[in-house]
Write a protein that holds these residues in place. Sequence first.
Motif, PDB file in Angstrom:
ATOM      1  N   SER A  44      34.954  43.309  59.005  1.00 50.21           N
ATOM      2  CA  SER A  44      34.779  44.504  58.183  1.00 50.21           C
ATOM      3  C   SER A  44      34.595  44.112  56.724  1.00 50.21           C
ATOM      4  N   GLY A  45      34.185  45.068  55.919  1.00 50.28           N
ATOM      5  CA  GLY A  45      33.986  44.808  54.497  1.00 50.28           C
ATOM      6  C   GLY A  45      35.221  44.177  53.887  1.00 50.28           C
ATOM      7  N   THR A  46      35.022  43.053  53.222  1.00 48.35           N
ATOM      8  CA  THR A  46      36.118  42.280  52.648  1.00 48.35           C
ATOM      9  C   THR A  46      35.976  42.301  51.126  1.00 48.35           C
ATOM     10  N   MET A  47      37.053  42.648  50.452  1.00 47.87           N
ATOM     11  CA  MET A  47      37.029  42.763  49.001  1.00 47.87           C
ATOM     12  C   MET A  47      37.652  41.538  48.334  1.00 47.87           C
ATOM     13  N   GLY A  48      37.476  41.487  47.023  1.00 44.45           N
ATOM     14  CA  GLY A  48      38.039  40.404  46.215  1.00 44.45           C
ATOM     15  C   GLY A  48      39.455  40.698  45.803  1.00 44.45           C
ATOM     16  N   LEU A  49      40.329  40.817  46.795  1.00 44.12           N
ATOM     17  CA  LEU A  49      41.742  41.116  46.570  1.00 44.12           C
ATOM     18  C   LEU A  49      42.580  39.894  46.915  1.00 44.12           C
ATOM     19  N   ASP A  50      43.650  39.673  46.152  1.00 44.18           N
ATOM     20  CA  ASP A  50      44.557  38.583  46.479  1.00 44.18           C
ATOM     21  C   ASP A  50      45.492  39.015  47.608  1.00 44.18           C
ATOM     22  N   ALA A  51      46.402  38.143  48.001  1.00 45.88           N
ATOM     23  CA  ALA A  51      47.289  38.415  49.136  1.00 45.88           C
ATOM     24  C   ALA A  51      48.180  39.641  48.902  1.00 45.88           C
ATOM     25  N   ALA A  52      48.413  39.982  47.634  1.00 47.71           N
ATOM     26  CA  ALA A  52      49.231  41.156  47.317  1.00 47.71           C
ATOM     27  C   ALA A  52      48.386  42.427  47.225  1.00 47.71           C
ATOM     28  N   GLY A  53      47.064  42.289  47.416  1.00 49.87           N
ATOM     29  CA  GLY A  53      46.189  43.451  47.365  1.00 49.87           C
ATOM     30  C   GLY A  53      45.646  43.767  45.981  1.00 49.87           C
ATOM     31  N   ASN A  54      45.825  42.840  45.041  1.00 50.94           N
ATOM     32  CA  ASN A  54      45.345  43.049  43.679  1.00 50.94           C
ATOM     33  C   ASN A  54      43.942  42.471  43.514  1.00 50.94           C
ATOM     34  N   PRO A  55      43.034  43.220  42.879  1.00 50.37           N
ATOM     35  CA  PRO A  55      41.680  42.709  42.688  1.00 50.37           C
ATOM     36  C   PRO A  55      41.621  41.645  41.597  1.00 50.37           C
ATOM     37  N   GLY A  56      40.683  40.705  41.773  1.00 54.49           N
ATOM     38  CA  GLY A  56      40.422  39.749  40.702  1.00 54.49           C
ATOM     39  C   GLY A  56      39.960  40.499  39.470  1.00 54.49           C
ATOM     40  N   ARG A  57      40.185  39.915  38.294  1.00 55.43           N
ATOM     41  CA  ARG A  57      39.862  40.618  37.048  1.00 55.43           C
ATOM     42  C   ARG A  57      38.380  40.562  36.689  1.00 55.43           C
ATOM     43  N   THR A  58      37.684  39.547  37.194  1.00 59.63           N
ATOM     44  CA  THR A  58      36.267  39.395  36.875  1.00 59.63           C
ATOM     45  C   THR A  58      35.456  39.369  38.163  1.00 59.63           C
ATOM     46  N   LEU A  59      34.159  39.517  38.018  1.00 55.74           N
ATOM     47  CA  LEU A  59      33.274  39.420  39.172  1.00 55.74           C
ATOM     48  C   LEU A  59      33.409  38.063  39.846  1.00 55.74           C
TER      49      LEU A  59
ATOM     50  N   LEU B  49      34.600  45.379  42.776  1.00 55.53           N
ATOM     51  CA  LEU B  49      33.244  45.152  42.286  1.00 55.53           C
ATOM     52  C   LEU B  49      32.246  44.804  43.384  1.00 55.53           C
ATOM     53  N   VAL B  50      32.720  44.147  44.429  1.00 56.28           N
ATOM     54  CA  VAL B  50      31.855  43.693  45.515  1.00 56.28           C
ATOM     55  C   VAL B  50      32.634  43.798  46.828  1.00 56.28           C
ATOM     56  N   GLU B  51      31.940  44.115  47.880  1.00 55.28           N
ATOM     57  CA  GLU B  51      32.515  44.103  49.234  1.00 55.28           C
ATOM     58  C   GLU B  51      31.483  43.425  50.131  1.00 55.28           C
ATOM     59  N   ILE B  52      31.944  42.530  50.997  1.00 54.62           N
ATOM     60  CA  ILE B  52      31.035  41.787  51.877  1.00 54.62           C
ATOM     61  C   ILE B  52      31.515  41.888  53.313  1.00 54.62           C
ATOM     62  N   GLU B  53      30.576  42.190  54.220  1.00 49.20           N
ATOM     63  CA  GLU B  53      30.884  42.155  55.655  1.00 49.20           C
ATOM     64  C   GLU B  53      29.998  41.109  56.296  1.00 49.20           C
ATOM     65  N   VAL B  54      30.527  40.471  57.332  1.00 49.90           N
ATOM     66  CA  VAL B  54      29.768  39.426  58.019  1.00 49.90           C
ATOM     67  C   VAL B  54      29.849  39.608  59.531  1.00 49.90           C
ATOM     68  N   ILE B  55      28.870  39.010  60.189  1.00 41.94           N
ATOM     69  CA  ILE B  55      28.893  38.866  61.640  1.00 41.94           C
ATOM     70  C   ILE B  55      28.834  37.372  61.902  1.00 41.94           C
TER      71      ILE B  55
ATOM     72  N   GLY C 172      35.176  34.748  44.425  1.00 39.50           N
ATOM     73  CA  GLY C 172      35.987  33.643  44.947  1.00 39.50           C
ATOM     74  C   GLY C 172      37.017  34.120  45.950  1.00 39.50           C
ATOM     75  N   LEU C 173      37.690  35.232  45.644  1.00 39.75           N
ATOM     76  CA  LEU C 173      38.674  35.796  46.565  1.00 39.75           C
ATOM     77  C   LEU C 173      38.023  36.302  47.851  1.00 39.75           C
ATOM     78  N   ILE C 174      36.859  36.939  47.726  1.00 41.71           N
ATOM     79  CA  ILE C 174      36.162  37.422  48.925  1.00 41.71           C
ATOM     80  C   ILE C 174      35.892  36.266  49.876  1.00 41.71           C
ATOM     81  N   TRP C 175      35.330  35.187  49.356  1.00 36.20           N
ATOM     82  CA  TRP C 175      34.987  34.071  50.241  1.00 36.20           C
ATOM     83  C   TRP C 175      36.224  33.358  50.779  1.00 36.20           C
ATOM     84  N   SER C 176      37.291  33.329  50.000  1.00 35.87           N
ATOM     85  CA  SER C 176      38.553  32.791  50.505  1.00 35.87           C
ATOM     86  C   SER C 176      39.088  33.670  51.635  1.00 35.87           C
ATOM     87  N   ASN C 177      39.014  34.989  51.453  1.00 36.16           N
ATOM     88  CA  ASN C 177      39.466  35.933  52.477  1.00 36.16           C
ATOM     89  C   ASN C 177      38.604  35.839  53.735  1.00 36.16           C
TER      90      ASN C 177
END
Length: 128
Positions: free
Chosen positions: A35-50, A119-125, A55-60
């Motif tokens: 499903s769409g994955t956001m740039g949120l850290d483990a606590a659910g907080n978004p990164g401050r910059t794009l 700022l960005v959400e990414i989904e993959v198959i 970076g968080l999206i791809w880590s997630n």
Amino acid sequence: MEILTRNPRDGVYAATGDYVHAIEVRGAERMLFVSGTMGLDAAGNPGRTLEEQLGLIWSNIRAILAAADMTVDNIIRLTSYLRKPEYAQANAEARMKALGGRPVPTTALVAQTLLDDWLVEIEVIAAG
């Protein structure tokens, strides 16, 4: 599993270096729809910059794939939802870096996210 790039040159506009028109998957035993994955850290907080959010999206995404015994090499399709059109270049660069330069079929859309600081959400198959 065999992955074949399908990038016709006749009858369709040319694909650029950061995506392909299609990928054919042969012999896959599993499909994973992320499903769409956001740039949120483990606590659910978004990164401050794009850049932080990308970076968080791809880590997630890597963590989600790992839970299914997959890696980014298993990604066969990707859709990005960008809050602003000017995020397209940074998103493409982050995608190509994360995929090790391997182009996949991809779509990028500009959309309003549920929260302004997403700022960005990414989904993959992925297939394996």
